[in-house]
Design an enzyme around this catalytic site. Structure first.
Site, PDB file in Angstrom:
ATOM      1  N   GLY A  12       0.775  -1.233   0.000  1.00 52.75           N
ATOM      2  CA  GLY A  12       0.000   0.000   0.000  1.00 52.75           C
ATOM      3  C   GLY A  12       0.810   1.289   0.000  1.00 52.75           C
ATOM      4  O   GLY A  12       0.298   2.332   0.384  1.00 52.75           O
ATOM      5  N   THR A  13       2.059   1.236  -0.500  1.00 51.22           N
ATOM      6  CA  THR A  13       2.829   2.488  -0.525  1.00 51.22           C
ATOM      7  C   THR A  13       2.262   3.461  -1.567  1.00 51.22           C
ATOM      8  O   THR A  13       2.298   4.674  -1.372  1.00 51.22           O
ATOM      9  CB  THR A  13       4.325   2.243  -0.803  1.00 51.22           C
ATOM     10  OG1 THR A  13       4.479   1.628  -2.077  1.00 51.22           O
ATOM     11  CG2 THR A  13       4.950   1.374   0.282  1.00 51.22           C
ATOM     12  N   ASN A  14       1.726   2.930  -2.666  1.00 46.74           N
ATOM     13  CA  ASN A  14       1.092   3.821  -3.652  1.00 46.74           C
ATOM     14  C   ASN A  14      -0.214   4.389  -3.106  1.00 46.74           C
ATOM     15  O   ASN A  14      -0.522   5.560  -3.334  1.00 46.74           O
ATOM     16  CB  ASN A  14       0.860   3.075  -4.975  1.00 46.74           C
ATOM     17  CG  ASN A  14       2.125   2.997  -5.792  1.00 46.74           C
ATOM     18  OD1 ASN A  14       2.572   3.988  -6.342  1.00 46.74           O
ATOM     19  ND2 ASN A  14       2.738   1.818  -5.827  1.00 46.74           N
ATOM     20  N   LEU A  93      -8.895  -8.000 -13.799  1.00 47.13           N
ATOM     21  CA  LEU A  93     -10.324  -7.712 -13.887  1.00 47.13           C
ATOM     22  C   LEU A  93     -10.861  -8.091 -15.270  1.00 47.13           C
ATOM     23  O   LEU A  93     -10.168  -7.941 -16.276  1.00 47.13           O
ATOM     24  CB  LEU A  93     -10.563  -6.223 -13.622  1.00 47.13           C
ATOM     25  CG  LEU A  93     -10.194  -5.778 -12.197  1.00 47.13           C
ATOM     26  CD1 LEU A  93     -10.102  -4.262 -12.117  1.00 47.13           C
ATOM     27  CD2 LEU A  93     -11.201  -6.324 -11.181  1.00 47.13           C
ATOM     28  N   ASN A 107      -4.256   2.392 -13.391  1.00 46.35           N
ATOM     29  CA  ASN A 107      -3.307   1.437 -12.807  1.00 46.35           C
ATOM     30  C   ASN A 107      -1.901   2.031 -12.828  1.00 46.35           C
ATOM     31  O   ASN A 107      -1.566   2.829 -13.699  1.00 46.35           O
ATOM     32  CB  ASN A 107      -3.312   0.141 -13.628  1.00 46.35           C
ATOM     33  CG  ASN A 107      -2.372  -0.905 -13.067  1.00 46.35           C
ATOM     34  OD1 ASN A 107      -2.367  -1.178 -11.861  1.00 46.35           O
ATOM     35  ND2 ASN A 107      -1.548  -1.503 -13.922  1.00 46.35           N
ATOM     36  N   HIS A 109       2.070   0.826 -13.080  1.00 45.31           N
ATOM     37  CA  HIS A 109       2.904  -0.332 -13.424  1.00 45.31           C
ATOM     38  C   HIS A 109       4.385   0.066 -13.306  1.00 45.31           C
ATOM     39  O   HIS A 109       4.771   1.132 -13.795  1.00 45.31           O
ATOM     40  CB  HIS A 109       2.595  -0.804 -14.861  1.00 45.31           C
ATOM     41  CG  HIS A 109       3.410  -1.987 -15.256  1.00 45.31           C
ATOM     42  ND1 HIS A 109       3.109  -3.269 -14.828  1.00 45.31           N
ATOM     43  CD2 HIS A 109       4.542  -2.089 -15.988  1.00 45.31           C
ATOM     44  CE1 HIS A 109       4.016  -4.106 -15.292  1.00 45.31           C
ATOM     45  NE2 HIS A 109       4.899  -3.416 -16.009  1.00 45.31           N
TER      46      HIS A 109
HETATM   47  C1  GRF Z   1       3.918  -1.367  -7.227  1.00 45.28           C
HETATM   48  O1  GRF Z   1       5.204  -1.621  -7.706  1.00 45.28           O
HETATM   49  C2  GRF Z   1       2.962  -1.147  -8.381  1.00 45.28           C
HETATM   50  O2  GRF Z   1       3.569  -0.531  -9.476  1.00 45.28           O
HETATM   51  C3  GRF Z   1       2.563  -2.538  -8.748  1.00 45.28           C
HETATM   52  O3  GRF Z   1       2.483  -3.228  -7.517  1.00 45.28           O
HETATM   53  C4  GRF Z   1       3.328  -2.592  -6.541  1.00 45.28           C
HETATM   54  C5  GRF Z   1       2.469  -2.253  -5.362  1.00 45.28           C
HETATM   55  O4  GRF Z   1       3.170  -1.720  -4.280  1.00 45.28           O
HETATM   56  N1  GRF Z   1       1.364  -2.547  -9.534  1.00 45.28           N
HETATM   57  P1  GRF Z   1       2.393  -1.026  -3.074  1.00 45.28           P
HETATM   58  O5  GRF Z   1       1.372  -2.045  -2.560  1.00 45.28           O
HETATM   59  O6  GRF Z   1       1.739   0.209  -3.592  1.00 45.28           O
HETATM   60  O7  GRF Z   1       3.437  -0.735  -2.031  1.00 45.28           O
END
Ligand code: GRF
Length: 207
Positions: A12-14, A93, A107, A109
């Site tokens: 969940g860092t994003n 999905l 999304n 990536h």
């Molecule tokens: C990230 O590298 C994102 O690009 C990919 O999955 C990872 C998720 O990391 N789709 P986080 O859960 O947001 O830390």
């Protein structure tokens, strides 16, 4: 204010980057619900700490993909969600789900699409492939989601240099810090300000 739903499966860092950007006022929207496909995901803790409604909807608890997606859709409808962010969501999905939220699913990536993307390219595997190929520049991409894995219209990209002593782990961290956590909130902000126009699979950003 536009209501956002976030789908997560892991750290969940994003998600955190988006929460921080909402809290600072950079993104003018509300995160209405965070849905995890995995029990105990760290992302759920982050959402709870931020006072966001959370729910765990696990594919294995449903008869099939459609029932699972119906549960996602009914949660998003209940919360009046208009934009869905896939922030490290590991379930693919179906077209049925994508049709309900066409051009409203984003999304992130961890590579410069169209390199190192598509089926099988997820998590550390992306960075392992980057290092095996010996490319000198990698990065991250934020895109709209369509039926093709990682094939939807590209919103933003940011490059990151590969260092000689990188491991998949060090590269993953740097791509997150220098690219993902920056371009994901920016793309969400642009969407919320209605500045993204899609024409023939190409995204134009209105100034
Ligand atoms: C990230 O590298 C994102 O690009 C990919 O999955 C990872 C998720 O990391 N789709 P986080 O859960 O947001 O830390």
């Amino acid at each position: 204010m536009l209501r956002i739903g976030v789908l997560v499966s892991g750290g969940g860092t994003n998600l955190q980057a988006v929460i921080d950007s909402v809290n600072s006022g950079f993104i003018k929207a509300e995160i209405a619900t965070v849905v995890s496909s995995k029990n105990g995901a760290r992302a759920l803790e982050r959402a709870k700490l931020a006072g966001i409604d959370t729910v765990c909807i696990c594919k294995k608890d449903y008869k099939n993909q459609y029932d699972f997606e119906d549960a996602l859709i009914s949660n998003f409808k209940h919360h009046g969600v208009e934009l869905i962010i896939l922030a490290g969501f590991t379930v693919v999905l179906s077209e049925k789900f994508i049709n309900v939220y066409r051009n409203r699913i984003i999304n992130v990536h961890p590579s410069l699409i169209p390199s190192f993307c598509g089926a099988g390219y997820y998590g550390l595997k992306v960075h392992e492939a980057v290092l095996s190929r010996g490319v000198k520049v990698t990065g991250a991409t934020v895109h709209f989601v369509n039926e093709e894995t990682d094939g939807g219209p590209i919103i933003l990209q940011k490059a990151v240099y590969v260092e000689d002593d990188d491991t998949p782990e060090t590269l993953q961290k740097r791509v997150m810090k220098e690219a993902e956590w920056i371009i994901l909130p920016k793309a969400v902000k642009l969407f919320c300000e209605d500045r993204l126009v899609i024409e023939n699979n190409i995204v134009r950003v209105n100034l």
